[in-house]
Design a protein around this motif. Structure first.
Motif, PDB file in Angstrom:
ATOM      1  N   ILE A 276       0.849  -1.187   0.000  1.00 52.74           N
ATOM      2  CA  ILE A 276       0.000   0.000   0.000  1.00 52.74           C
ATOM      3  C   ILE A 276       0.884   1.236   0.000  1.00 52.74           C
ATOM      4  O   ILE A 276       1.684   1.455   0.916  1.00 52.74           O
ATOM      5  CB  ILE A 276      -0.960   0.003   1.200  1.00 52.74           C
ATOM      6  CG1 ILE A 276      -1.911  -1.186   1.089  1.00 52.74           C
ATOM      7  CG2 ILE A 276      -1.753   1.314   1.241  1.00 52.74           C
ATOM      8  CD1 ILE A 276      -2.981  -1.246   2.146  1.00 52.74           C
ATOM      9  N   LEU A 277       0.719   2.043  -1.050  1.00 54.89           N
ATOM     10  CA  LEU A 277       1.445   3.308  -1.198  1.00 54.89           C
ATOM     11  C   LEU A 277       0.464   4.441  -0.996  1.00 54.89           C
ATOM     12  O   LEU A 277      -0.666   4.392  -1.512  1.00 54.89           O
ATOM     13  CB  LEU A 277       2.074   3.416  -2.595  1.00 54.89           C
ATOM     14  CG  LEU A 277       3.412   2.705  -2.842  1.00 54.89           C
ATOM     15  CD1 LEU A 277       3.358   1.232  -2.507  1.00 54.89           C
ATOM     16  CD2 LEU A 277       3.865   2.916  -4.287  1.00 54.89           C
ATOM     17  N   CYS A 278       0.863   5.466  -0.240  1.00 56.36           N
ATOM     18  CA  CYS A 278      -0.027   6.583   0.055  1.00 56.36           C
ATOM     19  C   CYS A 278       0.686   7.901  -0.176  1.00 56.36           C
ATOM     20  O   CYS A 278       1.898   8.017   0.066  1.00 56.36           O
ATOM     21  CB  CYS A 278      -0.500   6.529   1.507  1.00 56.36           C
ATOM     22  SG  CYS A 278      -1.462   5.064   1.933  1.00 56.36           S
ATOM     23  N   VAL A 279      -0.089   8.905  -0.612  1.00 55.19           N
ATOM     24  CA  VAL A 279       0.468  10.236  -0.841  1.00 55.19           C
ATOM     25  C   VAL A 279      -0.490  11.266  -0.279  1.00 55.19           C
ATOM     26  O   VAL A 279      -1.708  11.180  -0.459  1.00 55.19           O
ATOM     27  CB  VAL A 279       0.754  10.492  -2.344  1.00 55.19           C
ATOM     28  CG1 VAL A 279      -0.460  10.266  -3.214  1.00 55.19           C
ATOM     29  CG2 VAL A 279       1.331  11.891  -2.550  1.00 55.19           C
ATOM     30  N   GLY A 280       0.067  12.260   0.437  1.00 56.50           N
ATOM     31  CA  GLY A 280      -0.751  13.325   1.005  1.00 56.50           C
ATOM     32  C   GLY A 280       0.107  14.503   1.413  1.00 56.50           C
ATOM     33  O   GLY A 280       1.343  14.419   1.440  1.00 56.50           O
ATOM     34  N   ASP A 281      -0.565  15.604   1.750  1.00 58.43           N
ATOM     35  CA  ASP A 281       0.155  16.864   1.942  1.00 58.43           C
ATOM     36  C   ASP A 281      -0.057  17.543   3.284  1.00 58.43           C
ATOM     37  O   ASP A 281       0.661  18.490   3.626  1.00 58.43           O
ATOM     38  CB  ASP A 281      -0.280  17.873   0.862  1.00 58.43           C
ATOM     39  CG  ASP A 281      -1.702  18.372   1.099  1.00 58.43           C
ATOM     40  OD1 ASP A 281      -1.879  19.571   1.358  1.00 58.43           O
ATOM     41  OD2 ASP A 281      -2.647  17.562   1.051  1.00 58.43           O
ATOM     42  N   TYR A 282      -1.047  17.089   4.096  1.00 58.32           N
ATOM     43  CA  TYR A 282      -1.428  17.911   5.252  1.00 58.32           C
ATOM     44  C   TYR A 282      -1.548  17.045   6.505  1.00 58.32           C
ATOM     45  O   TYR A 282      -1.406  15.823   6.457  1.00 58.32           O
ATOM     46  CB  TYR A 282      -2.753  18.624   4.942  1.00 58.32           C
ATOM     47  CG  TYR A 282      -3.034  19.811   5.844  1.00 58.32           C
ATOM     48  CD1 TYR A 282      -2.206  20.928   5.824  1.00 58.32           C
ATOM     49  CD2 TYR A 282      -4.125  19.800   6.708  1.00 58.32           C
ATOM     50  CE1 TYR A 282      -2.469  22.012   6.655  1.00 58.32           C
ATOM     51  CE2 TYR A 282      -4.395  20.883   7.531  1.00 58.32           C
ATOM     52  CZ  TYR A 282      -3.556  21.990   7.504  1.00 58.32           C
ATOM     53  OH  TYR A 282      -3.814  23.051   8.330  1.00 58.32           O
ATOM     54  N   TRP A 283      -1.826  17.710   7.647  1.00 59.44           N
ATOM     55  CA  TRP A 283      -1.880  17.010   8.928  1.00 59.44           C
ATOM     56  C   TRP A 283      -2.816  15.815   8.907  1.00 59.44           C
ATOM     57  O   TRP A 283      -2.537  14.785   9.539  1.00 59.44           O
ATOM     58  CB  TRP A 283      -2.317  17.975  10.036  1.00 59.44           C
ATOM     59  CG  TRP A 283      -1.261  18.936  10.464  1.00 59.44           C
ATOM     60  CD1 TRP A 283      -1.310  20.303  10.394  1.00 59.44           C
ATOM     61  CD2 TRP A 283       0.014  18.631  11.043  1.00 59.44           C
ATOM     62  NE1 TRP A 283      -0.156  20.862  10.885  1.00 59.44           N
ATOM     63  CE2 TRP A 283       0.675  19.855  11.288  1.00 59.44           C
ATOM     64  CE3 TRP A 283       0.661  17.435  11.368  1.00 59.44           C
ATOM     65  CZ2 TRP A 283       1.945  19.927  11.852  1.00 59.44           C
ATOM     66  CZ3 TRP A 283       1.928  17.497  11.928  1.00 59.44           C
ATOM     67  CH2 TRP A 283       2.555  18.728  12.165  1.00 59.44           C
ATOM     68  N   ASN A 284      -3.955  15.934   8.223  1.00 55.05           N
ATOM     69  CA  ASN A 284      -4.902  14.817   8.223  1.00 55.05           C
ATOM     70  C   ASN A 284      -4.386  13.612   7.442  1.00 55.05           C
ATOM     71  O   ASN A 284      -5.001  12.550   7.479  1.00 55.05           O
ATOM     72  CB  ASN A 284      -6.273  15.249   7.683  1.00 55.05           C
ATOM     73  CG  ASN A 284      -6.240  15.670   6.231  1.00 55.05           C
ATOM     74  OD1 ASN A 284      -5.254  16.223   5.755  1.00 55.05           O
ATOM     75  ND2 ASN A 284      -7.315  15.418   5.510  1.00 55.05           N
TER      76      ASN A 284
END
Length: 276
Positions: free
Chosen positions: A220-228
């Motif tokens: 599982i690969l994940c990408v995100g930018d913020y605290w949540n």
């Protein structure tokens, strides 16, 4: 790593979406090629299912997606939820009642499995913010009393948001709900906070996805930018942050890719997955 070995989950605002709320053609082509090559692609977002889908035309969503910032996992291909958690409706209605009396400028949304409901008047709603949360309906909290509530979203003047958060802490309600801070590029400098079921975040959503039979054996690969996105990135086998992510998220990600206006998700698919 082969595409068929991967589940890729992407945050939306300021990650998959460019700053104007669109999906670049580069991201679109890469996601389609990834899915055609056996990969599973889904989103991990605070949005509800229909609101998210509205912004994802032509994007194949063949992986279980994390919605409501982790409170639910939804399968777009079958139209079914694998998991859906709820907040205490009576406590949530007490929060709404306090806001009506003490912070009337706040926009308050109630999220259920199938709808976003504004429980504050349409004539006082922030129109740009309202527009990015369609489809939605306007009604009273009392009219929703018989439904299961998944989350509240509270948006409006910063001083009134802070007053509402202070009230939650003073009443001990910060232990009854998970309080999630949020922001969006689509409305300039828009900040808000959400009340989620206690203990819920995108990381718990990723754990649910990982346990499903259709994802067995895949990384599982994940990408995100913020605290949540922090809990999601910690839960991922491999984590990514776009260059525009806040500093703490860039620091915790395994890899940093170009920003959300420069095909961030496409870079993960074409540049990183083949060499992992």
């Amino acid at each position: 790593m082969q595409y068929r070995d991967v589940v890729l989950l992407s945050d939306l605002d300021a990650t998959l979406f460019s700053s104007d709320g669109s999906i670049s053609e580069g991201n679109r082509r890469a996601i389609c090629a990834f899915v055609e090559g056996g990969g599973m692609f889904g989103v991990a977002t605070g949005r509800a299912k229909d609101n998210a889908a509205r912004f994802l035309p032509g994007i194949p969503l063949n992986a279980p997606s994390v919605l409501f910032n982790g409170a639910a996992v939804y399968h777009y291909e079958t139209g079914r939820y694998s998991d859906c958690r709820h907040i205490d409706g009576a406590l949530a209605r007490s929060v709404i009642a306090w806001c009506r009396e003490h912070a009337p400028a706040l926009d308050i949304q109630v999220y259920t499995r199938d709808a976003i409901a504004y429980v504050t008047p349409e004539e006082t709603a922030n129109k740009p913010y309202l527009d990015i949360h369609r489809p939605c309906k306007f009604c009273t909290a009392e009219e929703l009393a018989g439904e299961d509530w998944i989350k509240l979203l509270i948006f409006g003047p910063e001083a009134e948001q802070k007053a509402a958060e202070a009230m939650l802490c003073a009443r001990g309600l910060d232990r009854a709900f998970e309080i999630m801070q949020g922001t969006t590029d689509i409305v300039r400098d828009a900040k808000y906070f959400e009340l989620l079921p206690a203990g819920v975040n995108k990381g718990t959503g990723v754990r649910t996805v990982r346990a499903l039979p259709e994802t067995a054996g895949r990384k599982i690969l994940c990408v995100g930018d913020y605290w949540n996105d922090a809990a999601m990135l910690r839960e991922a086998d491999v984590s990514f942050a776009p260059e525009n992510a806040i500093g703490e998220i860039r620091a915790m990600a395994d890899h940093v890719v170009p920003d959300n206006n420069s095909d961030a998700v496409a870079h993960i698919i074409t540049d990183w997955i083949p060499r992992l």
